[in-house]
Write a protein that holds these residues in place. Structure first.
Motif, PDB file in Angstrom:
ATOM      1  N   UNK A  52      -3.142  -5.028  -7.240  1.00 28.00           N
ATOM      2  CA  UNK A  52      -4.117  -4.496  -6.813  1.00 28.00           C
ATOM      3  C   UNK A  52      -5.321  -3.299  -6.572  1.00 28.00           C
ATOM      4  N   UNK A  53      -6.360  -2.670  -6.652  1.00 27.56           N
ATOM      5  CA  UNK A  53      -6.358  -1.264  -6.568  1.00 27.56           C
ATOM      6  C   UNK A  53      -7.613  -0.850  -4.971  1.00 27.56           C
ATOM      7  N   UNK A  54      -7.807  -2.669  -4.721  1.00 27.80           N
ATOM      8  CA  UNK A  54      -9.104  -2.550  -4.034  1.00 27.80           C
ATOM      9  C   UNK A  54      -8.881  -2.846  -2.649  1.00 27.80           C
ATOM     10  N   UNK A  55      -7.311  -2.553  -1.824  1.00 35.21           N
ATOM     11  CA  UNK A  55      -7.923  -2.122  -0.622  1.00 35.21           C
ATOM     12  C   UNK A  55      -5.913  -1.857  -0.391  1.00 35.21           C
ATOM     13  N   UNK A  56      -5.857  -1.470   0.749  1.00 32.36           N
ATOM     14  CA  UNK A  56      -4.354  -0.855   1.294  1.00 32.36           C
ATOM     15  C   UNK A  56      -3.860  -1.480   1.132  1.00 32.36           C
TER      16      UNK A  56
END
Length: 207
Positions: free
Chosen positions: A151-155
């Motif tokens: 995922x690239x939605x957060x850290x």
């Protein structure tokens, strides 16, 4: 019963939290006995207090304990792009096991906490695996069947080399839901592999 050891060092609690998730994941696999242990502290108590290190009453492990497990999962903070000295000191005392090939063929895995996304996270996961390979252990990472790591939605902590979390420069960021899910996934992954290998060894011994 397949025996799994989750062994960690934690200064501020992030690795301890991940370690518990790893243990929970391993314990979810039927027929698995899991022990959660920590390595001894080497930092003087006065410095620990000044630095705000957490108190930790988890039972200590000794190097001799490693031989009794089918799988070993190590957790460490990243210290200047490498494993913590406390973990390295512990492994350095296991030369007797190395000399007897006592850990050859056992499953090993690594997870880590790092202050920033580019603070040596993957370097720590990879370099911590090196001594485990010298012991002849088989390395289990965190495969992409755990989709959370894409995922690239957060850290997001962790990598194909192992689970993890990003604590933030001041240590204020707790492991996220995805970080903990990755640790549970890895714990179960190691337990399943260890069970298969242990079963194969029993069949071989009976043949």
């Amino acid at each position: 019963m397949t025996r799994i050891l989750v062994l960690y060092y934690s200064s501020y609690g992030h690795v301890r939290t991940l370690a518990q998730a790893e243990a929970d994941g391993a314990h979810s696999v039927p027929g698995t006995h899991v022990d959660l242990r920590r390595v001894p502290e080497t930092v003087p108590e006065e410095i620990r207090r000044k630095a705000g290190f957490i108190a930790d009453d988890t039972l200590l492990a000794t190097p001799a304990d490693l031989e009794t497990y089918d799988g070993i999962i190590l957790g460490t903070p990243t210290m200047f792009g490498m494993m913590a000295g406390q973990m390295k000191s512990f492994l350095d005392q296991a030369g007797g096991l190395w000399a007897r090939n006592a850990l050859v063929g056992k499953v090993a895995a690594v997870f880590a906490s790092t202050g920033s996304q580019h603070g040596g996270h993957e370097a720590t996961l990879l370099s911590t695996q090196i001594p485990l390979q010298h012991f002849g252990m088989l390395i289990a990472g965190m495969p992409y069947t755990f989709a959370g790591q894409t995922t690239a939605d957060g850290i997001i902590g962790g990598a194909p080399y192992g689970a993890g979390t990003i604590a933030g420069a001041d240590g204020s960021r707790a492991p996220s839901r995805i970080d903990l899910a990755g640790a549970r996934f890895q714990g179960a992954h190691v337990a399943r592999i260890a069970a298969r290998l242990a079963g194969a060894n029993l069949k071989e011994a009976a043949a």
